[in-house]
Design a protein around this motif. Sequence first.
Motif, PDB file in Angstrom:
ATOM      1  N   LEU A   1      -0.678  -1.388  -8.381  1.00 20.22           N
ATOM      2  CA  LEU A   1       0.341  -2.277  -8.940  1.00 20.22           C
ATOM      3  C   LEU A   1      -0.165  -3.702  -9.116  1.00 20.22           C
ATOM      4  CD1 LEU A   1       3.381  -1.058  -6.804  1.00 20.22           C
ATOM      5  CD2 LEU A   1       2.848  -0.454  -9.181  1.00 20.22           C
ATOM      6  N   PHE A   2      -1.189  -4.086  -8.353  1.00 20.45           N
ATOM      7  CA  PHE A   2      -1.716  -5.450  -8.395  1.00 20.45           C
ATOM      8  C   PHE A   2      -3.217  -5.452  -8.636  1.00 20.45           C
ATOM      9  CE2 PHE A   2       2.025  -5.895  -5.606  1.00 20.45           C
ATOM     10  CZ  PHE A   2       2.671  -6.980  -6.208  1.00 20.45           C
ATOM     11  N   VAL A   3      -3.689  -6.531  -9.256  1.00 21.47           N
ATOM     12  CA  VAL A   3      -5.116  -6.832  -9.335  1.00 21.47           C
ATOM     13  C   VAL A   3      -5.288  -8.294  -8.961  1.00 21.47           C
ATOM     14  CG1 VAL A   3      -5.699  -5.111 -11.079  1.00 21.47           C
ATOM     15  CG2 VAL A   3      -4.934  -7.377 -11.799  1.00 21.47           C
ATOM     16  N   ARG A   4      -6.442  -8.631  -8.396  1.00 19.20           N
ATOM     17  CA  ARG A   4      -6.713 -10.006  -8.007  1.00 19.20           C
ATOM     18  C   ARG A   4      -7.055 -10.855  -9.231  1.00 19.20           C
ATOM     19  NH1 ARG A   4      -5.265 -12.393  -3.232  1.00 19.20           N
ATOM     20  NH2 ARG A   4      -5.324 -10.841  -1.574  1.00 19.20           N
ATOM     21  N   ASP A   5      -6.454 -12.047  -9.286  1.00 17.43           N
ATOM     22  CA  ASP A   5      -6.768 -13.016 -10.338  1.00 17.43           C
ATOM     23  C   ASP A   5      -7.026 -14.346  -9.635  1.00 17.43           C
ATOM     24  OD1 ASP A   5      -7.060 -14.503 -12.591  1.00 17.43           O
ATOM     25  OD2 ASP A   5      -4.947 -14.492 -13.164  1.00 17.43           O
ATOM     26  N   GLY A   6      -8.241 -14.497  -9.101  1.00 12.63           N
ATOM     27  CA  GLY A   6      -8.532 -15.642  -8.249  1.00 12.63           C
ATOM     28  C   GLY A   6      -7.785 -15.478  -6.945  1.00 12.63           C
ATOM     29  N   ARG A   7      -6.994 -16.500  -6.591  1.00 18.76           N
ATOM     30  CA  ARG A   7      -6.198 -16.420  -5.369  1.00 18.76           C
ATOM     31  C   ARG A   7      -4.849 -15.746  -5.602  1.00 18.76           C
ATOM     32  NH1 ARG A   7      -6.891 -22.310  -2.345  1.00 18.76           N
ATOM     33  NH2 ARG A   7      -9.151 -22.196  -2.029  1.00 18.76           N
ATOM     34  N   ARG A   8      -4.484 -15.586  -6.850  1.00 14.55           N
ATOM     35  CA  ARG A   8      -3.185 -15.010  -7.164  1.00 14.55           C
ATOM     36  C   ARG A   8      -3.280 -13.507  -7.363  1.00 14.55           C
ATOM     37  NH1 ARG A   8       0.826 -18.397  -8.473  1.00 14.55           N
ATOM     38  NH2 ARG A   8       1.875 -16.772  -9.665  1.00 14.55           N
ATOM     39  N   LEU A   9      -2.124 -12.871  -7.268  1.00 12.91           N
ATOM     40  CA  LEU A   9      -2.019 -11.444  -7.524  1.00 12.91           C
ATOM     41  C   LEU A   9      -1.376 -11.240  -8.886  1.00 12.91           C
ATOM     42  CD1 LEU A   9      -0.749 -10.199  -4.041  1.00 12.91           C
ATOM     43  CD2 LEU A   9      -3.022  -9.848  -5.023  1.00 12.91           C
ATOM     44  N   ALA A  10      -2.073 -10.533  -9.751  1.00  8.20           N
ATOM     45  CA  ALA A  10      -1.541 -10.231 -11.077  1.00  8.20           C
ATOM     46  C   ALA A  10      -1.123  -8.769 -11.127  1.00  8.20           C
ATOM     47  CB  ALA A  10      -2.596 -10.510 -12.149  1.00  8.20           C
ATOM     48  N   LEU A  11      -0.168  -8.477 -12.012  1.00  3.66           N
ATOM     49  CA  LEU A  11       0.335  -7.111 -12.122  1.00  3.66           C
ATOM     50  C   LEU A  11      -0.523  -6.280 -13.063  1.00  3.66           C
ATOM     51  CD1 LEU A  11       4.189  -7.723 -12.398  1.00  3.66           C
ATOM     52  CD2 LEU A  11       2.951  -6.736 -10.455  1.00  3.66           C
ATOM     53  N   THR A  12      -0.708  -5.029 -12.688  1.00  2.69           N
ATOM     54  CA  THR A  12      -1.305  -4.060 -13.588  1.00  2.69           C
ATOM     55  C   THR A  12      -0.231  -3.641 -14.609  1.00  2.69           C
ATOM     56  OG1 THR A  12      -0.625  -2.193 -12.222  1.00  2.69           O
ATOM     57  CG2 THR A  12      -2.757  -3.205 -11.721  1.00  2.69           C
ATOM     58  N   PRO A  13      -0.597  -2.925 -15.669  1.00  2.00           N
ATOM     59  CA  PRO A  13       0.436  -2.430 -16.592  1.00  2.00           C
ATOM     60  C   PRO A  13       1.517  -1.625 -15.882  1.00  2.00           C
ATOM     61  CG  PRO A  13      -1.718  -2.231 -17.595  1.00  2.00           C
ATOM     62  CD  PRO A  13      -1.958  -2.685 -16.188  1.00  2.00           C
TER      63      PRO A  13
ATOM     64  N   LYS B   1       0.842  -1.201   0.000  1.00  2.00           N
ATOM     65  CA  LYS B   1       0.000   0.000   0.000  1.00  2.00           C
ATOM     66  C   LYS B   1       0.878   1.252   0.000  1.00  2.00           C
ATOM     67  CE  LYS B   1      -3.812   2.289   2.446  1.00  2.00           C
ATOM     68  NZ  LYS B   1      -3.176   3.611   2.321  1.00  2.00           N
ATOM     69  N   ARG B   2       1.950   1.207   0.778  1.00  2.00           N
ATOM     70  CA  ARG B   2       2.868   2.339   0.817  1.00  2.00           C
ATOM     71  C   ARG B   2       3.538   2.536  -0.547  1.00  2.00           C
ATOM     72  NH1 ARG B   2       8.546   2.640   4.107  1.00  2.00           N
ATOM     73  NH2 ARG B   2       9.114   4.780   3.528  1.00  2.00           N
ATOM     74  N   LEU B   3       3.920   1.444  -1.189  1.00  2.00           N
ATOM     75  CA  LEU B   3       4.562   1.538  -2.497  1.00  2.00           C
ATOM     76  C   LEU B   3       3.598   2.116  -3.531  1.00  2.00           C
ATOM     77  CD1 LEU B   3       7.101   0.979  -4.161  1.00  2.00           C
ATOM     78  CD2 LEU B   3       6.254  -1.352  -4.555  1.00  2.00           C
ATOM     79  N   GLU B   4       2.348   1.655  -3.502  1.00  2.00           N
ATOM     80  CA  GLU B   4       1.349   2.187  -4.435  1.00  2.00           C
ATOM     81  C   GLU B   4       1.064   3.667  -4.147  1.00  2.00           C
ATOM     82  OE1 GLU B   4      -1.270  -1.741  -5.657  1.00  2.00           O
ATOM     83  OE2 GLU B   4      -1.882  -0.570  -3.901  1.00  2.00           O
ATOM     84  N   ASP B   5       1.115   4.053  -2.890  1.00  2.00           N
ATOM     85  CA  ASP B   5       0.939   5.464  -2.556  1.00  2.00           C
ATOM     86  C   ASP B   5       2.094   6.303  -3.113  1.00  2.00           C
ATOM     87  OD1 ASP B   5      -1.397   4.943  -1.220  1.00  2.00           O
ATOM     88  OD2 ASP B   5      -0.485   4.892   0.786  1.00  2.00           O
TER      89      ASP B   5
END
Length: 288
Positions: A52-64, A42-46
């Motif tokens: 930076l991430f989106v949920r893909d089921g149980r995994r975390l996928a990267l945004t562009p 959260k601090r990094l995204e701030d």
Amino acid sequence: MMPPNLPTDLLRSFAVIVDAGTLQKATERIYLTQSALSLQMKRLEDLVQTPLFVRDGRRLALTPAGITLLGYARRMLSLNDEAVAALAGDDFAGPVRVGMVQDVSETLLTGVLAQFAKLHPRAQLQARVAGTLELLEMLEGDRLDIVAGFGPAGDPTTVRTEPMRWLGDAELLAEPVLPLAVLEKPCRFREAAIAALDAAGRPYRVVLETPNLSTLRAAVRAGLGITCRTVLFGTMSPVLEEGLPALPDVSMTLASRAGGTAPINSLIGLIRSAVLDLAPVEEKAEAA
């Protein structure tokens, strides 16, 4: 507006999460809790002012944006580690990640770590306590550098071999069904005790099952049940020498990854010496 300063610890956690795929798996690699990792992200995204991430089921996928940052993060971390290693030598070539079974951590950890700190005062040490099988899986998955555990007699990574011994209150031997105290599966001592009793046709029942060695010791000392262990790391109760089937030997093992740094090899040597120097502590049951 000044560009944000991206701390190395946030970028390292970011890269580990990407490689692991989930926060839970990432905690096994960098030894931070999921909540701590969530706060870091959260601090990094701030700081970068974009998700930076989106949920893909149980995994975390990267945004562009996450994909773009990952390339820079890896380059920055690589350059940072290269610079630190060049200036500080092997002590900062990376953390030393060691896994130990509970017996080893309770008996050897304090003394070994104190010696290691004196030899490598600037080195970072990460320690994990778990069962041998779990630790070896982490070693295979490049999440540990050293594993001090238990194995069968003749294991190629053996440092020392000791006999398993029955421990507990001798009065419990008079019970028609032997009360047994054991650690949770998988446990080499549990398997040996049950196999020996089954082979001898001795009736038994598990009165205590726990993941914690301290709890097992307390139960045995209180006379709740009998267990089996080695006396290499001290006894829980008097050693029982008669009235129970024979037990196999067990090896104290020390496995590591090839090509370790100087601090890793140093810690391997310290653990090996500590194990070889241990004197068995025997407390025999009083004769009836």
